[in-house]
Write an enzyme that holds these catalytic residues in place. Structure first.
Site, PDB file in Angstrom:
ATOM      1  N   GLU A 118      54.731 -23.492 101.215  1.00  0.00           N
ATOM      2  CA  GLU A 118      54.940 -23.275  99.786  1.00  0.00           C
ATOM      3  C   GLU A 118      53.657 -23.401  98.979  1.00  0.00           C
ATOM      4  OE1 GLU A 118      58.190 -25.765  98.596  1.00  0.00           O
ATOM      5  OE2 GLU A 118      59.581 -24.769  99.959  1.00  0.00           O
TER       6      GLU A 118
ATOM      7  N   GLU B  67      64.780 -35.444  94.766  1.00  0.00           N
ATOM      8  CA  GLU B  67      65.724 -34.507  95.383  1.00  0.00           C
ATOM      9  C   GLU B  67      66.088 -34.963  96.792  1.00  0.00           C
ATOM     10  OE1 GLU B  67      65.343 -29.953  97.089  1.00  0.00           O
ATOM     11  OE2 GLU B  67      64.123 -30.541  95.370  1.00  0.00           O
TER      12      GLU B  67
ATOM     13  N   LYS C 120      69.954 -22.533  94.567  1.00  0.00           N
ATOM     14  CA  LYS C 120      69.303 -21.552  95.433  1.00  0.00           C
ATOM     15  C   LYS C 120      70.286 -20.412  95.670  1.00  0.00           C
ATOM     16  CE  LYS C 120      66.395 -24.863  97.962  1.00  0.00           C
ATOM     17  NZ  LYS C 120      66.301 -25.684  99.196  1.00  0.00           N
TER      18      LYS C 120
ATOM     19  N   SER D 197      61.428 -21.809 101.168  1.00  0.00           N
ATOM     20  CA  SER D 197      60.093 -21.875 101.784  1.00  0.00           C
ATOM     21  C   SER D 197      59.661 -20.513 102.329  1.00  0.00           C
ATOM     22  CB  SER D 197      60.049 -22.949 102.862  1.00  0.00           C
ATOM     23  OG  SER D 197      61.119 -22.803 103.749  1.00  0.00           O
TER      24      SER D 197
END
EC number: 4.2.1.11
Length: 426
Positions: A207, A285, A337, A367
């Protein structure tokens, strides 16, 4: 034939940012307008995600090809959608869900369904001559998100000895998105110098974050505080920190293994509490395993009034999982997502459920990304106030930031930065 009817759907196998195959779809309307969308792919995936269909043919791409998903679009989805109105997104998405018939989109593939879902929305926005964020969000789509920028990678995203998967900087103190992006880029450059001064590697992970071999998780946090100060900013007041623990990745038999030893859920909760007390951490997270609901409740009771606690693997953008979290008071935020749930409509429904129950939403990349910038528009459209789309390098990440710059420019004086109006983290 009405001009907004779907006339044809094209699909192909393309490559993502890791050099692995993914799906691209093109929805063409009868008037000639079209939408093009590419879907991303994750490395650390939650067990309850919608099914990403791979070919399993070891002779091609090590079994990771997506020709079956592409064929499903051409041979199964296209015949059902041709003639339908692209402006009726819910109908398009429901038609594909019904056609698939499984609980997790495993028959046609969530990657096939999502590619068509997003391409349909883009075609619809084009035929109406609207930007995607405006088409999806209406007149109130003017809130630019605070970016959570992943600048140090560990865990499944990097080959190093850091347990926590992502260490992020959060420039919430800026007055505009443009300024926030500059702050982030300056800290990223400063971090490079800090690493080099300590003879640490400055190669980047999936990333775009650095992946140095560090002694501990705390060492990464110390580096970030130093980099923020070196760039001329105040840790906490202007730029805070965020973590993606991805705890499911180091959980086994009721224990969490980090810093070289096994720990109980209570020990991990206290460990994270200690980090949040010592460092300017505004968001954590996946601090616990995706099925450890009891510990999630305990953590939220202990830390939830001070820190944003984000469910990613816990919720997998699924309204049923989110509803359980709301009822059990597990977490106070959800990571969104698109490919975890597999259609645009279901994604919007999940964001709406979160909003109605005072959960924050963070729109997120994966990713394995592409040049597709839909999530930038989605963040503005839904007024989410937060986006996670990686570091300040690698063009598949920067593409989303650049799209947000263009949106902010376009909105002009109407644009509002979430950090400046108290709607971001921190």
């Amino acid at each position: 034939m009405h001009e907004t009817e779907i006339a044809a759907i094209e699909a192909r196998e393309i490559l993502d940012s890791r050099g692995r195959p993914t799906v691209e779809a093109e929805v063409i309307l009868s008037c000639g307008a079209f939408g093009l969308a590419q879907v991303p792919s994750g490395a650390s995936t939650g067990s309850f995600e919608a099914h990403e269909l791979r070919d399993g043919d070891a002779q091609r791409y090590g079994g990771k090809g997506v020709l079956t998903a592409v064929t499903n679009i051409k041979d199964h989805i296209q015949p059902e959608l041709v003639g339908l109105n692209a402006l009726d997104q819910a109908d398009i998405d429901q038609t594909m869900i019904d056609l698939d018939g499984s609980t997790n989109k495993s028959k046609l593939g969530a990657n096939a369904i999502l590619a068509v879902s997003l391409a349909t929305a883009k075609a619809a926005s084009e035929v109406l001559n609207l930007e995607l964020y405006r088409y999806l969000g209406g007149p109130l789509a003017n809130l630019l998100p605070v970016p959570l920028m992943n600048v140090i990678n560990g865990g499944a995203h990097a080959n190093n000895n850091v347990d926590i998967q992502e260490f992020m900087i959060v420039p919430h103190g800026a007055d505009s998105f443009k300024e926030a992006l500059r702050w982030g880029a300056e800290v990223f450059a400063s971090l490079s110098q800090v690493l080099a001064a300590q003879n640490l590697l400055t190669g980047v992970g999936d990333e775009g974050g650095y992946a140095p071999n560090l002694a501990s998780n705390q060492a990464a946090l110390e580096l970030l505080v130093e980099a923020i100060e070196k760039a001329g900013y105040q840790p906490g007041a202007q730029i805070s920190l965020a973590l993606d623990v991805a705890a499911s990745e180091f959980y086994k038999d009721g224990q969490y293994t980090y810093d070289g030893a096994a720990h109980s859920p209570k020990e991990l909760i206290d460990y994270l509490d200690g980090l949040a007390s010592k460092y300017p951490i505004v968001s954590i997270e996946d601090p616990l395993h995706e099925e450890d609901w009891e510990s999630w409740g305990n953590l939220t009771a202990q830390l939830g009034d001070r820190v944003q606690l984000v469910g990613d693997d816990l919720f997998v953008t699924n309204p049923i999982r989110l509803q359980k979290g709301i009822e059990q008071q597990s977490a106070n935020s959800i990571l969104i997502k698109l490919n975890q749930i597999g259609t645009l409509t279901e994604t919007l429904e999940t964001i709406d459920l979160a909003k109605r129950n005072s959960f924050t939403s963070i729109i997120s990349h994966r990713s394995g990304e592409t040049e597709d910038t839909t999530i930038a528009d989605l963040a503005v459209a839904t007024r989410a106030g937060q986006i996670k789309t990686g570091s300040l390098c690698r063009s598949e990440r920067v593409a989303k930031y650049n799209r947000l710059l263009r949106i902010e420019d376009e909105l002009g004086s109407q644009a509002s930065y979430a950090g400046a109006v108290g709607l971001g983290p921190g």
